[in-house]
Design an enzyme around this catalytic site. Structure first.
Site, short mmCIF file in Angstrom:
data_model
loop_
_atom_site.label_atom_id
_atom_site.label_comp_id
_atom_site.label_asym_id
_atom_site.label_seq_id
_atom_site.Cartn_x
_atom_site.Cartn_y
_atom_site.Cartn_z
N GLU A 332 0.57 -1.24 -0.03
CA GLU A 332 0.00 -0.04 -0.16
C GLU A 332 0.95 1.33 -0.09
OE1 GLU A 332 -3.11 0.02 -0.45
OE2 GLU A 332 -3.37 -2.27 -0.42
N GLU A 411 -0.64 -2.27 -9.48
CA GLU A 411 -0.68 -3.20 -8.58
C GLU A 411 0.66 -4.25 -8.70
OE1 GLU A 411 -2.65 -3.83 -6.02
OE2 GLU A 411 -3.50 -1.96 -6.90
#
Length: 471
Positions: A332, A411
């Site tokens: 994250e 991602e």
């Protein structure tokens, strides 16, 4: 047939083009979902390459869960498309606008009070949407999610939560819409610039205050207790100069056993939020499972009882270990360090500016209003709805696909960032655990995956992290 189409008036061409495109998109989505349902139905054994990361029992549970969700999505999507088509064909939008005018007329406000009528229209529209969507939401929560062990809510808690969300939404939506319409009305030839700046300011304010003032209306946020995990999170943030100020644990377990983590805030005031279901050592679902055989000594208050997590089966732990949580946070924080958050904001605002610019060019076209049954007036709110929702729909579909592809790229980059921090093996095992906890099905049709998955399929991410040798 072609001659008939050519002879149609411009407003009829617009109307039928909108309907045809809407059903084309629906049929395309239905085709993609059919391909994926075929995968769910036919893949009944764990593929060889998945043998080391998923047992047969979990594989079967995830297959049935995703199959139920897909079937539900088909019927709810068909209903939604049919409802939207009937609303357009039967003149539902001008009817609701007239109803809003009747309401404001009772208070002595004529058609010149367009903003007041627009707010009543918006409230009636959202109320209609809430009521028609409620049965589907109830079925999803109390049939599908309940059947597969995710739902943690009672019906009473669910309904109170839905009512609260509706009220909070109206408290934000109505004044923001009123100000936006007012800016458009007084903005002159360059109103689209002022409207865009206003929506930019609103979005930044909402992102800033959401977790501090809005989210706590629905969920309990508590600071992460002092200890090894908090210390490690703070050290990780310092190592990449992430300006962390607070770490919260949110009580997500009172609604669902799904897990998540995110960060928010601007400039030097960043906060990290961890769902309690993500934390193996903190999840109430694990504690409930361990203590399910112990009798309760006293009755709790009604609100606490309604949100109390349901026991999970013994020997099935929820969430990730501390090192795995750190790996997830490494991913994250990678989004922040690599500038993904800023890039997404820039793309969003460039798109918003373009849409307002095109809206300014189209809002005076009377045929757009005629196409949807507005013969005597051209309300600004209706213009926004027609142009943003219907006229821009082909562009929106293309943009959505491009953003999905970009998200997948981000991602992979965030995974690579966590791997560079030396957390590849922990992220590898965390992804497997989260996939099992959320009953994600690891086999996907390539076309369905390409069109829908904003995150890469599990196997692709695991391969990028170094392959199954890490299991």
């Amino acid at each position: 047939m072609l001659q008939t189409i050519i002879e149609l008036s411009i407003e009829n061409k617009i109307f039928y083009a909108v309907l045809v495109f809407s059903w084309t998109v629906y049929l395309w989505e239905a085709y993609l979902s059919h391909r994926q349902r075929t995968i769910y139905k036919s893949t009944t054994h764990v593929p060889v390459e998945l043998g080391k990361i998923m047992d047969l029992e979990t594989f079967e549970k995830s297959r049935l869960y995703q199959l139920d969700k897909s079937n539900f999505s088909f019927w709810s999507g068909l209903y939604s498309e049919t409802e939207g088509t009937l609303i357009l064909l039967l003149g539902g939008i001008p009817f609701l606008w007239a109803a809003a005018g009747a309401v404001t007329g009772r208070f002595g406000l004529g058609s010149e009070y367009e903003i007041s009528q627009s707010l009543v229209f918006l409230m009636l529209a959202t109320l209609f949407s809430a009521f028609t969507g409620l049965p589907w939401s109830i079925y999803s929560t109390f049939v599908i999610e309940e059947k597969h062990g995710f739902n943690q809510q009672t019906l009473g808690f669910f309904l109170k939560d839905a009512a609260k969300k509706f009220v909070v939404t109206q408290c934000i939506l109505l004044p923001v819409t009123a100000l936006l319409l007012y800016i458009i009305k007084i903005g002159g030839d360059y109103f689209f610039i002022y409207a865009w700046l206003f929506t930019l300011a609103v979005s930044l304010v909402l992102v800033t205050i959401y977790a501090d003032y809005i989210a706590p209306l629905f969920d309990k946020f508590t600071p992460l207790p002092e200890g090894e995990l908090k210390e490690e999170i703070e050290n990780m943030a310092k190592s990449i100069s992430f300006p962390l100020t607070k770490v919260y644990v949110v009580e997500g377990s009172k609604r669902s056993s799904h897990s998540n983590a995110y960060f928010y805030g601007f400039f030097k005031n960043k906060r990290i939020v961890l769902f309690d279901t993500l934390l193996e050592d903190y999840s109430p679902l694990n504690k409930a499972g361990e203590a399910q055989s112990e009798p309760r000594e006293e009755e709790e208050e009604e609100e606490e009882e309604e949100s109390k997590p349901k026991p999970r089966p013994k020997n099935k732990r929820q969430g990730c270990s501390n090192t795995e949580v750190l790996a997830v946070l490494g991913h994250e924080l990678g989004h922040w360090k690599l500038g993904h958050t800023v890039k997404n904001i820039v793309i969003s605002q460039m798109n918003s500016f373009l849409c307002f610019f095109l809206f300014a060019a189209l809002i005076s076209r009377k045929e757009l209003f005629l196409a949807f049954g507005f013969h005597d007036s051209q309300p600004t709110l209706i213009g926004l709805m027609i142009i943003f929702q219907f006229i821009f729909s082909p562009y929106n579909e293309l943009l959505s696909f491009c953003l999905t592809m970009l998200s997948r790229r981000f991602e992979f980059q965030a995974d690579a960032f966590a791997m560079a921090m030396g957390r590849a093996s922990e992220l590898y095992s965390a992804l497997i655990k989260l996939n099992k906890d959320n009953l994600g099905f690891p086999v996907a049709d390539w076309l369905f995956s390409t069109w829908h998955y904003s995150h890469p399929p599990l196997l692709e991410r695991l391969r990028a992290l170094g392959g199954t040798k890490r299991d």
